[in-house]
Each structure stands twice: as C-alpha cells, then as structure tokens.
Design a protein around this motif. Structure first.
Motif, PDB file in Angstrom:
ATOM      1  N   THR A   1      46.877  45.477  36.968  1.00  0.00           N
ATOM      2  CA  THR A   1      46.203  44.452  37.884  1.00  0.00           C
ATOM      3  C   THR A   1      44.849  44.635  37.584  1.00  0.00           C
ATOM      4  N   ARG A   2      44.059  43.247  37.738  1.00  0.00           N
ATOM      5  CA  ARG A   2      42.699  43.333  37.450  1.00  0.00           C
ATOM      6  C   ARG A   2      41.529  43.109  38.792  1.00  0.00           C
ATOM      7  N   ARG A   3      42.277  42.418  39.735  1.00  0.00           N
ATOM      8  CA  ARG A   3      41.543  41.828  40.956  1.00  0.00           C
ATOM      9  C   ARG A   3      41.847  42.471  42.089  1.00  0.00           C
ATOM     10  N   THR A   4      42.938  42.199  42.512  1.00  0.00           N
ATOM     11  CA  THR A   4      43.538  42.640  43.855  1.00  0.00           C
ATOM     12  C   THR A   4      44.794  43.034  43.771  1.00  0.00           C
TER      13      THR A   4
ATOM     14  N   VAL B   1      39.241  46.868  41.248  1.00  0.00           N
ATOM     15  CA  VAL B   1      40.640  46.224  41.911  1.00  0.00           C
ATOM     16  C   VAL B   1      40.336  46.408  43.430  1.00  0.00           C
TER      17      VAL B   1
ATOM     18  N   ASP C   1      47.051  40.363  42.096  1.00  0.00           N
ATOM     19  CA  ASP C   1      46.125  39.363  41.717  1.00  0.00           C
ATOM     20  C   ASP C   1      46.341  38.044  41.906  1.00  0.00           C
TER      21      ASP C   1
END
Length: 167
Positions: A13-16, A63, A118
């Motif tokens: 996972t990169r963001r959320t 994240v 994400d």
C-alpha cells in the motif's frame, strides 16, 4: 512478487489503509481477550507486535492508517477490551475513531467489516454470529470501492477520536 496475504497487501500500500469495524464482538475465544476478562495480566504489546510493526512500517512509508469502529451502547465486554488496548494502535501511528451505532443509522454501510487500500482494493472480513473469523473476500470492483470509501468517509466525519470516546 505475487501479493496474496493481507500483510503483503498492506506492505504494498502506498497512500491509505482504512478499516471499518461494525461488530460488537470478535474472536470470543482469543486467549488475550479471555485473560483480560479474568483480570489477569496480559502482555498485549507482545501479542500484537506483528500488527503494530506492520502499522509502523506503513506509517513510516507515508501511508495514512485509519480505523473507525461503530459500536452499540452500552458497549460489549469485547469493545471494552478493544478500547483498553487501542493506545497501542495509536502509538504505532494508526488513527482510531469511535461512532455510536445510533449516530450511524442514516449512513449507507456495506454488510461486512472492510479494509480499503489506496482507494482501489477492498478486503471484506467474514465472521460468524459469535465473531469467529470465517474468511475474507477481495474486490477491485469500482462500485464496491466507491461504496466502501463513501461509507468510511461518512463514519470518519462523525466519529470521535479515541481519546475523546469514554466508556
């Protein structure tokens, strides 16, 4: 690398990573929970270390990890237990909020707890009526992702931060 397990997917996972919990009881035979119920000393930090390390790693990569819990009041023993161990989640970098079921009545909610990663991938958790884990289901269906994201956002906006939710 083929990403298959939830920890692997969270590592990718990169963001959320947003989680919505809607049950009043989970894993009723969990030894840590049962020890807590008997007022026995528990080393929750050690028990939950793999999860806490996973969260720390994700947060360290930038994240945003959020968990919202919809709960009945008065709360169940299991929710009291969760509330008592939540400071560990916060220390690992996870944000946690609580929403009473009464305040969630007019929010369109999926039928199962979920993670949304994400804003692209949803993992539904399946549980028995007693709270035993039955399995999981993954989807990238844009309509399902949109429903879950909308539900999470609505709950998050109404929910109170852990520090403000008194049991």
């Amino acid at each position: 690398m083929t990403v298959t397990t939830f920890p692997d997917r969270l590592r990718a996972t990169r963001r959320t990573a947003f989680h919505l919990e809607m049950r009043d009881s989970y894993t009723p035979n969990d030894p840590t929970y049962l020890s807590w119920k008997r007022d026995e000393p528990i080393d929750a930090m050690e028990v939950y270390r793999p999860w806490l390390d996973l969260v720390r790693d994700a947060v360290g990569r930038g994240v945003a990890v959020r968990r919202a819990r919809i709960v009945s009041e008065p709360v169940s023993d299991y929710i009291r237990f969760e509330h008592s161990v939540t400071p560990m989640n916060l220390a690992a970098g996870e944000e946690v909020r609580w929403l009473t079921r009464r305040r969630a009545s007019n929010i369109a909610l999926p039928g199962n707890d979920f993670w949304i990663l994400d804003n692209e991938l949803v993992r539904f958790g399946h549980f028995s009526g007693e709270g035993d884990v039955l399995g999981e289901e993954w989807t990238e269906d844009p309509a399902v992702v949109k429903l879950c994201a909308s539900a999470f956002d609505a709950v998050w906006a109404r929910a109170v931060p852990h520090q403000e939710y008194k049991i």
